[in-house]
Design a protein around this motif. Structure first.
Motif, PDB file in Angstrom:
ATOM      1  N   THR A   4      -0.546  -3.282  -3.845  1.00 15.23           N
ATOM      2  CA  THR A   4      -1.682  -3.409  -2.421  1.00 15.23           C
ATOM      3  C   THR A   4      -2.405  -1.823  -2.236  1.00 15.23           C
ATOM      4  N   GLY A   5      -3.541  -1.879  -1.801  1.00 16.43           N
ATOM      5  CA  GLY A   5      -4.187  -0.762  -1.504  1.00 16.43           C
ATOM      6  C   GLY A   5      -4.194   0.354  -2.624  1.00 16.43           C
ATOM      7  N   ASP A   6      -4.133  -0.096  -3.647  1.00 17.52           N
ATOM      8  CA  ASP A   6      -4.300   0.784  -4.741  1.00 17.52           C
ATOM      9  C   ASP A   6      -3.044   1.700  -4.967  1.00 17.52           C
ATOM     10  N   SER A   7      -2.023   1.440  -4.319  1.00 15.25           N
ATOM     11  CA  SER A   7      -0.783   2.042  -4.467  1.00 15.25           C
ATOM     12  C   SER A   7      -0.004   1.736  -5.599  1.00 15.25           C
ATOM     13  N   ILE A  21      -0.087   5.381  -1.240  1.00 18.60           N
ATOM     14  CA  ILE A  21      -0.287   4.395  -0.127  1.00 18.60           C
ATOM     15  C   ILE A  21      -1.304   5.137   0.622  1.00 18.60           C
ATOM     16  N   PRO A  22      -2.439   4.310   0.810  1.00 19.09           N
ATOM     17  CA  PRO A  22      -3.730   5.112   1.667  1.00 19.09           C
ATOM     18  C   PRO A  22      -3.105   4.917   2.957  1.00 19.09           C
ATOM     19  N   GLU A  76      -3.858   4.500   7.173  1.00 22.37           N
ATOM     20  CA  GLU A  76      -4.603   3.499   7.852  1.00 22.37           C
ATOM     21  C   GLU A  76      -4.604   3.873   9.357  1.00 22.37           C
ATOM     22  N   LYS A 122      -1.731  -2.263  10.658  1.00 32.99           N
ATOM     23  CA  LYS A 122      -2.113  -2.463   9.221  1.00 32.99           C
ATOM     24  C   LYS A 122      -1.632  -1.419   8.308  1.00 32.99           C
ATOM     25  N   LEU A 135       0.241   0.178   5.796  1.00 35.33           N
ATOM     26  CA  LEU A 135       0.587  -0.218   4.427  1.00 35.33           C
ATOM     27  C   LEU A 135       1.944   0.205   4.145  1.00 35.33           C
TER      28      LEU A 135
END
Length: 165
Positions: free
Chosen positions: A93-96, A118-119, A121, A126, A128
């Motif tokens: 998820t989220g390019d993690s 992890i991006p 947010e 939300k 992540l």
């Protein structure tokens, strides 16, 4: 200096199960469906779907389907590493990136899961890092329950999804 506390986390679990069985629970479609996913589709580089008990390999892509959600909610990603014994790494998820390491200590198999990149947010609902850490904590506990005692703790009823949101 950048604050990286919200970009990664690490979880560990101990299992009274042999390492090979746990590795297969993470590295085959049938294994993942036993404790984690409703459906796990893996595709080789030439886009052949892997058989239920066939081990995944580096560069495979995946489409995952969750219990409690319809087929429109999917997770797609790629296997970045899979050594066939004690290490897996995949996009999430989220390019993690999620790394899963297996070792043995004191007669137990230890699983260490790390999610990184992890991006951040701005909306706390939300977040992540928090949501994934909660999710992985549950699924590592469910893996222990399924593998050691046979009891699956997942909600598999779509009509109950709304009470968990």
């Amino acid at each position: 200096m950048e604050d990286t506390r919200w970009k990664k986390f690490k979880l560990c679990g101990d299992y009274n199960v042999d390492m090979r069985s746990l590795y297969l629970a993470w590295s085959t479609p049938a294994g993942l469906e036993k404790w984690f996913l409703r459906k796990a589709d893996f595709f080789t580089v030439p886009m052949r779907m892997r058989a239920a008990n066939e081990q995944i390999l580096k560069e495979d892509t995946y489409t995952w389907y969750w219990h409690g959600y319809g087929n429109e909610i999917v997770q797609k990603g790629q296997i970045l590493e899979a050594n066939g014994q004690d290490f897996l790494k995949f996009s999430f998820t989220g390019d993690s990136i999620v790394s899963v390491s297996f070792s043995t200590r004191h007669g137990l198999t230890i699983i260490e899961l790390e999610q990184e990149d992890i991006p951040q947010e701005p909306d706390p609902e939300k977040n992540l890092l928090v949501q994934c850490q909660i999710g992985w904590t549950f699924y590592l506990a469910n893996l222990k329950s399924v593998m050691e005692g046979g009891k699956d703790l997942r909600n598999k009823r779509v009509e109950l999804t709304s009470c968990f949101k």
